[in-house]
Design a protein around this motif. Structure first.
Motif: not given
Length: 92
Positions: A34-54
């Motif tokens: 509601e506040t942020n209709p588009k959200i980005g996820l970024f971080g270092n390689n291997g920090c868990g971004k893809t795992t979190l999305l899964q």
């Protein structure tokens, strides 16, 4: 669920099968659309971004904790209903 307002990750921990150390432990986050209709996820390689999305998309089940879409636990939601709001496209 009609228009998704928020995704809440509460105290989630996950470890890949062949690893002894968790990718993340007791992770909590609120994605407020509601506040942020588009959200980005970024971080270092291997920090868990893809795992979190899964975990959010329901492909991986956390060892502990919950993920809710507008207060509804995703584990009790049909896959096609979840994918109306969230899915992943892995980078190759």
């Amino acid at each position: 669920m009609s228009d998704l307002k928020n995704i809440l990750v509460q105290n989630c921990s996950i470890r890949h099968q062949k690893q002894s150390v968790p990718v993340f432990q007791s992770l909590s986050a609120t994605l407020d659309f509601e506040t942020n209709p588009k959200i980005g996820l970024f971080g270092n390689n291997g920090c868990g971004k893809t795992t979190l999305l899964q975990v959010i998309a329901g492909y991986l089940r956390p060892m502990s904790g919950t993920v809710t879409f507008d207060g509804v636990n995703i584990q009790t939601t049909a896959v096609d209903e979840r994918h109306r709001f969230v899915d992943t496209l892995p980078q190759r």
